[in-house]
Design an enzyme around this catalytic site. Structure first.
Site, PDB file in Angstrom:
ATOM      1  N   HIS A 144       0.871  -1.178   0.000  1.00  0.00           N
ATOM      2  CA  HIS A 144       0.000   0.000   0.000  1.00  0.00           C
ATOM      3  C   HIS A 144       0.915   1.236   0.000  1.00  0.00           C
ATOM      4  O   HIS A 144       2.037   1.171   0.487  1.00  0.00           O
ATOM      5  CB  HIS A 144      -0.836  -0.050   1.279  1.00  0.00           C
ATOM      6  CG  HIS A 144      -1.860   1.014   1.424  1.00  0.00           C
ATOM      7  ND1 HIS A 144      -1.569   2.262   1.924  1.00  0.00           N
ATOM      8  CD2 HIS A 144      -3.193   1.031   1.163  1.00  0.00           C
ATOM      9  CE1 HIS A 144      -2.672   2.994   1.967  1.00  0.00           C
ATOM     10  NE2 HIS A 144      -3.676   2.269   1.513  1.00  0.00           N
ATOM     11  N   ASP A 221       3.109  -4.614   8.006  1.00  0.00           N
ATOM     12  CA  ASP A 221       1.906  -3.788   7.887  1.00  0.00           C
ATOM     13  C   ASP A 221       0.709  -4.742   7.990  1.00  0.00           C
ATOM     14  O   ASP A 221       0.398  -5.474   7.051  1.00  0.00           O
ATOM     15  CB  ASP A 221       1.935  -3.064   6.534  1.00  0.00           C
ATOM     16  CG  ASP A 221       0.627  -2.345   6.234  1.00  0.00           C
ATOM     17  OD1 ASP A 221      -0.312  -2.423   7.040  1.00  0.00           O
ATOM     18  OD2 ASP A 221       0.551  -1.721   5.154  1.00  0.00           O
ATOM     19  N   GLN A 224      -4.531  -5.105   6.915  1.00  0.00           N
ATOM     20  CA  GLN A 224      -5.546  -6.001   6.324  1.00  0.00           C
ATOM     21  C   GLN A 224      -5.508  -7.398   6.927  1.00  0.00           C
ATOM     22  O   GLN A 224      -6.221  -8.294   6.461  1.00  0.00           O
ATOM     23  CB  GLN A 224      -5.352  -6.109   4.799  1.00  0.00           C
ATOM     24  CG  GLN A 224      -5.507  -4.791   4.064  1.00  0.00           C
ATOM     25  CD  GLN A 224      -6.945  -4.249   4.080  1.00  0.00           C
ATOM     26  OE1 GLN A 224      -7.890  -4.938   4.474  1.00  0.00           O
ATOM     27  NE2 GLN A 224      -7.100  -3.024   3.644  1.00  0.00           N
ATOM     28  N   LYS A 247     -10.355  -0.751  10.605  1.00  0.00           N
ATOM     29  CA  LYS A 247     -10.566  -1.914   9.733  1.00  0.00           C
ATOM     30  C   LYS A 247     -10.919  -3.165  10.548  1.00  0.00           C
ATOM     31  O   LYS A 247     -11.304  -4.178   9.995  1.00  0.00           O
ATOM     32  CB  LYS A 247      -9.317  -2.173   8.893  1.00  0.00           C
ATOM     33  CG  LYS A 247      -9.036  -1.060   7.880  1.00  0.00           C
ATOM     34  CD  LYS A 247      -7.908  -1.445   6.957  1.00  0.00           C
ATOM     35  CE  LYS A 247      -7.248  -0.278   6.277  1.00  0.00           C
ATOM     36  NZ  LYS A 247      -8.056   0.399   5.282  1.00  0.00           N
ATOM     37  N   CYS A 385      -4.996   2.782  -3.451  1.00  0.00           N
ATOM     38  CA  CYS A 385      -3.725   3.277  -2.875  1.00  0.00           C
ATOM     39  C   CYS A 385      -2.609   2.252  -3.091  1.00  0.00           C
ATOM     40  O   CYS A 385      -1.731   2.087  -2.217  1.00  0.00           O
ATOM     41  CB  CYS A 385      -3.856   3.606  -1.393  1.00  0.00           C
ATOM     42  SG  CYS A 385      -5.064   4.883  -1.064  1.00  0.00           S
TER      43      CYS A 385
HETATM   44  N1  C6P Z   1      -6.263   0.583   2.867  1.00  0.00           N
HETATM   45  C1  C6P Z   1      -8.152   0.260   1.363  1.00  0.00           C
HETATM   46  O1  C6P Z   1      -9.266   0.556   0.913  1.00  0.00           O
HETATM   47  P1  C6P Z   1      -4.935   3.787   7.250  1.00  0.00           P
HETATM   48  O2  C6P Z   1      -5.399   4.684   6.146  1.00  0.00           O
HETATM   49  O3  C6P Z   1      -3.747   4.350   7.976  1.00  0.00           O
HETATM   50  O4  C6P Z   1      -6.016   3.346   8.157  1.00  0.00           O
HETATM   51  O5  C6P Z   1      -4.456   2.419   6.545  1.00  0.00           O
HETATM   52  C2  C6P Z   1      -3.502   2.464   5.543  1.00  0.00           C
HETATM   53  C3  C6P Z   1      -3.269   1.102   4.969  1.00  0.00           C
HETATM   54  C4  C6P Z   1      -2.041   0.502   5.166  1.00  0.00           C
HETATM   55  N2  C6P Z   1      -1.783  -0.723   4.707  1.00  0.00           N
HETATM   56  C5  C6P Z   1      -2.699  -1.432   4.052  1.00  0.00           C
HETATM   57  C6  C6P Z   1      -2.374  -2.817   3.583  1.00  0.00           C
HETATM   58  C7  C6P Z   1      -3.971  -0.878   3.805  1.00  0.00           C
HETATM   59  O6  C6P Z   1      -4.873  -1.597   3.150  1.00  0.00           O
HETATM   60  C8  C6P Z   1      -4.253   0.427   4.263  1.00  0.00           C
HETATM   61  C9  C6P Z   1      -5.583   1.069   3.972  1.00  0.00           C
HETATM   62  C10 C6P Z   1      -7.605   1.025   2.549  1.00  0.00           C
HETATM   63  O7  C6P Z   1      -7.477  -0.651   0.891  1.00  0.00           O
HETATM   64  C11 C6P Z   1      -7.714   2.509   2.325  1.00  0.00           C
HETATM   65  S1  C6P Z   1      -6.677   3.084   1.027  1.00  0.00           S
END
Ligand code: C6P
Length: 427
Positions: A144, A221, A224, A247, A385
């Site tokens: 991401h 990370d 997910q 999430k 993203c």
């Molecule tokens: N992905 C998606 O629709 P934040 O924005 O900090 O809560 O998470 C960022 C992030 C980091 N790593 C991974 C693997 C992610 O999937 C995400 C967020 C969302 O896929 C929003 S772009």
């Protein structure tokens, strides 16, 4: 067939639909999420955008309301009843996260705004102290943007190099290439546990083992991963683990950085301000102990308490069962859409979490999303993203359905009917 036999058959079918949860348990889970009762454009809401953010159970909403109605005060600052009570609840939320991740100590849990901030913290604190000109940071081709751009900023500042281990046509990490990129100048590996765009589950245990053989620390990370599988940071032996509350059924604006105590203790502060100091003079400041050293300013107290409630909710249901249910949904959905002419699934790793990305040759994903929305079905369309992933597959975007514990096979049937409508519209 008699009516009774038909009923029995339907009952068995319903049970089979709910691998992980019985039909009645699934009904109860759905009842815990008030938003799911809504209609959108006159149709029952089918929420399949869980990888972007998941919906919140009553337990989380209540915990936040209760906090503001009965406890609200600033923490660590007051001798009065409410402040002490708020501090206790915030501390308890940290211990809930510790237990959830099986961290050795609550001081290894840093509250941040989300996965993005957690990764930036490591890049700006650990990275700036440890990465020098000519050094390397190793990531994968399925990250991401949150696990790419912080490292680019660091590498640009330091004259270091960002190395990227490739992924194959299925969306799996090419492990041999990863191993060969892990060199004497690698200072850190940063890798996603589960890809948000493809659903691929990375072999993080193997990655960490190999990196540690070469004395390289690993950041995972987990944005997910934590909603879908049990994560044990001691068993993984990862050095850092990042995730977002929203999430995993918690509120937005709160997230977690887990870091091994010895690393966090040695790292310089990330931001300066109240609460992160031990003493301040105009000449010099000394810093608080971890995790407070990394928590400058008034934190999202209600968010942490809401996150604690969310983690208790998923832990009570059991992540193994949640994962099994979502796996069933993914298999069912994969089978169901595979028969649709012209539809191509993007991401076919052997190990996948509940993400179904797909495209049509002649229909833009945004058009798919817009037509599905008219049917009350929420999916995400775009690059998610993860622009480098799109480039790897030579596509601008995908349509992505992503599953949560409260989704049902019937909702996937609705998705398939919606996609058929899309095909009708576009001939
Ligand atoms: N992905 C998606 O629709 P934040 O924005 O900090 O809560 O998470 C960022 C992030 C980091 N790593 C991974 C693997 C992610 O999937 C995400 C967020 C969302 O896929 C929003 S772009």
């Amino acid at each position: 067939m008699t009516a009774a036999a038909r009923n029995l058959g339907a009952g068995l079918q319903a049970e089979r639909h709910a691998v992980g949860f019985s039909a009645s348990e699934l009904k109860q889970i759905r009842a815990d999420f008030p938003i799911l009762r809504q209609k959108v454009h006159g149709k029952p809401l089918v929420y399949l955008d869980n990888a972007a953010t998941s919906q919140k159970p009553r337990a989380v909403i209540d915990a936040i309301v209760r906090y503001y109605e009965t406890t609200n005060a600033n923490i660590h600052r007051g001798v009065h009843f409410l402040s002490e009570h708020a501090t206790e609840e915030h501390d308890a939320a940290r211990r809930t996260v510790q237990k959830f991740l099986n961290a050795r100590s609550a001081s290894e849990i840093v509250f941040v705004r989300g996965a993005t901030e957690a990764i930036n913290l490591v890049a700006q604190s650990y990275g700036r102290a440890r990465v020098a000109s000519g050094d390397e940071v190793l990531i994968t081709g399925m990250e991401h943007h949150s696990d790419i751009v912080p490292w680019q900023l660091l590498c640009n500042e330091k004259g270091a190099k960002l190395r990227v281990a490739p992924i194959d046509d299925a969306g799996e990490l090419v492990f041999d290439e990863f191993a060969s990129l892990l060199g004497p100048r690698t200072r850190l590996v940063a890798v996603t546990h589960v890809s948000n765009a493809l659903g691929t589950v990375n072999p993080v245990r193997r990655i960490i083992e190999l990196a540690h053989e070469r004395k390289v620390p690993v950041l995972v990370d987990g944005a997910q991963a934590v909603p879908h599988m049990k994560v044990d940071v001691q068993e993984l032996d990862c050095d850092f683990y990042a995730f977002s509350g929203h999430k995993v059924y918690g509120p937005t604006g709160i997230g977690v950085l887990y870091g091994k105590a010895e690393l966090l203790n040695a790292m310089p502060p990330y931001q300066g301000g109240g609460d992160m100091i031990a003493s301040v003079t105009f000449e010099k400041s000394t810093y608080n102990k971890v995790p407070f050293k990394f928590e400058a300013g008034t934190p999202d107290i209600a968010g942490a308490i809401g996150l604690g409630a969310a983690l208790r909710y998923v832990s009570d249901l059991g992540l193994e069962r949640i994962g099994a249910h979502e796996h069933d949904l993914l298999e069912y959905a994969t089978g169901a859409v595979s028969g649709i002419p012209g539809l191509r699934i993007v991401g076919s790793a052997a190990e996948k979490a509940g993400v179904l990305s797909f495209i049509f040759e002649n229909i833009h994903p945004h058009d798919i999303g817009t037509i599905l929305d008219q049917e009350g079905i929420a999916i995400r369309t775009g690059h998610h993203c993860s622009q480098p992933v799109m480039r790897r597959f030579n596509i601008p975007a995908t349509a992505r359905a992503s599953f949560a514990m409260y989704n049902t096979r019937e909702e996937i049937d609705e998705l398939v009917r919606g996609i058929e409508k899309v095909r009708e519209v576009f001939g």
